[in-house]
Design a protein around this motif. Structure first.
Motif, mmCIF file in Angstrom:
data_model
loop_
_atom_site.group_PDB
_atom_site.id
_atom_site.type_symbol
_atom_site.label_atom_id
_atom_site.label_comp_id
_atom_site.label_asym_id
_atom_site.label_seq_id
_atom_site.Cartn_x
_atom_site.Cartn_y
_atom_site.Cartn_z
ATOM 1 N N ASP A 230 0.827 -1.209 0.000
ATOM 2 C CA ASP A 230 0.000 0.000 0.000
ATOM 3 C C ASP A 230 0.862 1.260 0.000
ATOM 4 O OD1 ASP A 230 -2.541 -1.098 -0.097
ATOM 5 O OD2 ASP A 230 -2.680 -1.328 2.069
ATOM 6 N N ALA A 231 1.870 1.291 0.871
ATOM 7 C CA ALA A 231 2.732 2.470 0.965
ATOM 8 C C ALA A 231 3.531 2.667 -0.313
ATOM 9 C CB ALA A 231 3.670 2.334 2.171
ATOM 10 N N LEU A 232 3.999 1.574 -0.916
ATOM 11 C CA LEU A 232 4.740 1.678 -2.177
ATOM 12 C C LEU A 232 3.826 2.192 -3.284
ATOM 13 C CD1 LEU A 232 7.235 1.246 -3.898
ATOM 14 C CD2 LEU A 232 6.612 -1.175 -4.118
ATOM 15 N N ALA A 233 2.598 1.708 -3.318
ATOM 16 C CA ALA A 233 1.647 2.189 -4.324
ATOM 17 C C ALA A 233 1.347 3.671 -4.136
ATOM 18 C CB ALA A 233 0.357 1.375 -4.261
ATOM 19 N N ASP A 234 1.260 4.118 -2.867
ATOM 20 C CA ASP A 234 1.072 5.547 -2.595
ATOM 21 C C ASP A 234 2.194 6.367 -3.228
ATOM 22 O OD1 ASP A 234 -1.255 5.219 -1.159
ATOM 23 O OD2 ASP A 234 -0.262 5.194 0.798
ATOM 24 N N ARG A 235 3.410 5.894 -3.060
ATOM 25 C CA ARG A 235 4.567 6.609 -3.610
ATOM 26 C C ARG A 235 4.541 6.638 -5.133
ATOM 27 N NH1 ARG A 235 10.030 5.174 -0.244
ATOM 28 N NH2 ARG A 235 9.349 5.864 1.831
ATOM 29 N N LEU A 236 4.298 5.489 -5.731
ATOM 30 C CA LEU A 236 4.304 5.411 -7.195
ATOM 31 C C LEU A 236 3.192 6.260 -7.793
ATOM 32 C CD1 LEU A 236 4.989 1.597 -7.783
ATOM 33 C CD2 LEU A 236 6.629 3.487 -7.685
#
Length: 457
Positions: free
Chosen positions: A366-372
């Protein structure tokens, strides 16, 4: 104005050669059917191309397998040999292929950061020579190179960059010196990856899309209306320099730290995984591919367990959503977000343990998707590509689990419909793209109109 006889012959020859390259070996009758040319015209072009050493009889077709109409013609694959290089910060990969693109030999070597420029160049050139020998090629007709950094659109040369090893630029000059008969060209690695995805990968049905490269660093390639866009200085897609929220500073003209690179490059992703409690697994180092793959594996395992419980008809409900798209998404707000996860319903034994185990993995994805999504949303707002491909080794490791999360966030951030897809080629896309460009260039020259000297490369 009608074409001259010589121009018409050249056009017909190239049409036949393209069909043979795309469809494989064909009979004269099949060439007649596919080109719409008359039988005598096809017979003449077959004779010309055979005399030029570009095509040859490779078999016979039909039940009786005899007579001129049964002959099957194909491109002479060893008419020329090609090399493709994928030059990375930490090493180089080489593939050698024939004129139709069949890979004959392939190898890679690591090149450490502590190795001097001269030894690094010599090791890379020696690898090319070794792979050429393994492929059984006498010489190379064309060499295509994919490298990180900016390519000068006027000269076609790799521009100097303080963030990249000096041996990258020296390598191109060294190959031109050691392979004087070869045509050597260099292209940005992400652009080549996009070409490969468009020709052989997940973007085959798209003439407009953006490839977001996720690996050691970050990059983007822009394909609009079927054409790769490079920009005035060759810098289209340098998304690592994109100023984004969530970083401690702004990027500079010589350093992308503080830009999107600070959120999505390998080092930043590994640090994020560590904060979420994700590791690559026992005995493995903290590689970015390893941590992403580990998180995806945990989530997929939890999904399978839920499906098994539901299929058993226990009536106990779900301990985890039934698909990756149903996994609760991160709450919005400052700092690293945390998913709003539903409380697990009552299950017993190993079933109940699946949800707590999956929570850190879901938080990380989830956090990685937020960044991307921060970077992707900027690209979507400007270009409206309709499709974004998550490429590179990290994009492939993230798979549909990561792509679904990014797509969901983009749908919430912009009114422009955008499909997010996962690469089918991964890190191999650069080498594949370099090989495709080398093949295209060689065929463009060898299949060119005019007199063709019978010469074997």
């Amino acid at each position: 104005m009608p074409a001259s006889p010589s121009t018409a012959r050249a056009i017909n020859d190239r049409l036949a050669l393209r069909l043979l390259q795309q469809e494989g070996p064909l009979t004269a009758g099949q060439l007649k059917q596919l080109t719409g040319l008359s039988r005598p015209t096809v017979a003449d072009l077959v004779e010309r191309l055979t005399a030029a050493g570009l095509i040859a009889v490779v078999g016979e077709a039909g039940e009786q397998r005899r007579g001129p109409n049964a002959k099957v013609y194909g491109i002479v694959a060893d008419r020329a040999h090609l090399a493709a290089l994928d030059v990375r910060t930490e090493g180089v990969a080489v593939a050698v292929a024939d004129l139709v693109g069949r890979v004959l030999a392939e190898e890679s070597v690591p090149i450490g950061g502590d190795m001097g420029t001269g030894p690094a160049v010599e090791q890379a050139v020696a690898l090319v020579e070794r792979v050429v020998k393994e492929a059984g090629a006498d010489r190379l007709h064309t060499v295509g190179i994919g490298a990180p950094g900016l390519i000068d659109p006027a000269s076609g040369e790799l521009r100097d960059s303080s963030g990249l090893p000096e041996w990258h630029r020296r390598l191109v000059a060294a190959l031109e010196e050691r392979l004087p008969e070869a045509r050597v060209s260099v292209e940005n690695e992400t652009n080549l990856a996009a070409l490969a995805e468009q020709r052989d990968g997940v973007a085959r049905d798209r003439d407009t899309f953006v490839l977001l490269w996720l690996g050691h660093g970050t990059g983007a390639a822009v394909v609009l209306d079927g054409a790769l866009r490079r920009g005035a200085s060759g810098g289209t897609g340098e998304i690592g320099f994109l100023p984004v929220p969530g970083t401690a500073a702004l990027p500079s003209s010589t350093d992308c730290e503080g830009g999107f690179h600070s959120l999505a490059a390998a080092g930043a992703v590994v640090d994020l995984a560590a904060r979420c409690g994700i590791s690559a697994g026992p005995g493995q180092g903290p590689s970015v591919v390893g941590v992403v793959r580990a998180a995806v594996g945990v989530v997929r395992s939890a999904v399978r367990q839920v499906r098994d419980v539901r299929a058993a008809g226990t009536g106990a409900g779900a301990i985890w959503p039934a698909s990756a798209a149903d996994v609760p998404h991160s709450a919005r707000g400052g700092g690293e977000s945390r998913p709003a996860v539903e409380e697990p319903r009552a299950l017993s034994g190993s079933e109940a343990s699946a949800s707590p185990i999956a929570l850190p993995a879901a938080r990380f994805l989830d956090a990685l998707a937020d960044r991307l999504a921060v970077g992707v949303a900027s690209v979507v707002a400007i270009l409206d590509p309709g499709c974004v491909v998550l490429g590179g080794e990290v994009g492939r490791a993230g798979g549909d689990e990561l792509a679904a999360r990014v797509q969901d966030r983009i749908a919430r951030m912009t009114p422009l419909p955008t499909e997010v897809r996962t690469t089918t080629l991964g890190g191999g896309a650069v080498l594949r793209g370099a090989l495709l460009t080398a093949r295209d260039r060689a065929q463009e020259e060898l299949f060119a109109p005019g007199e063709r000297p019978v010469q074997r490369w």
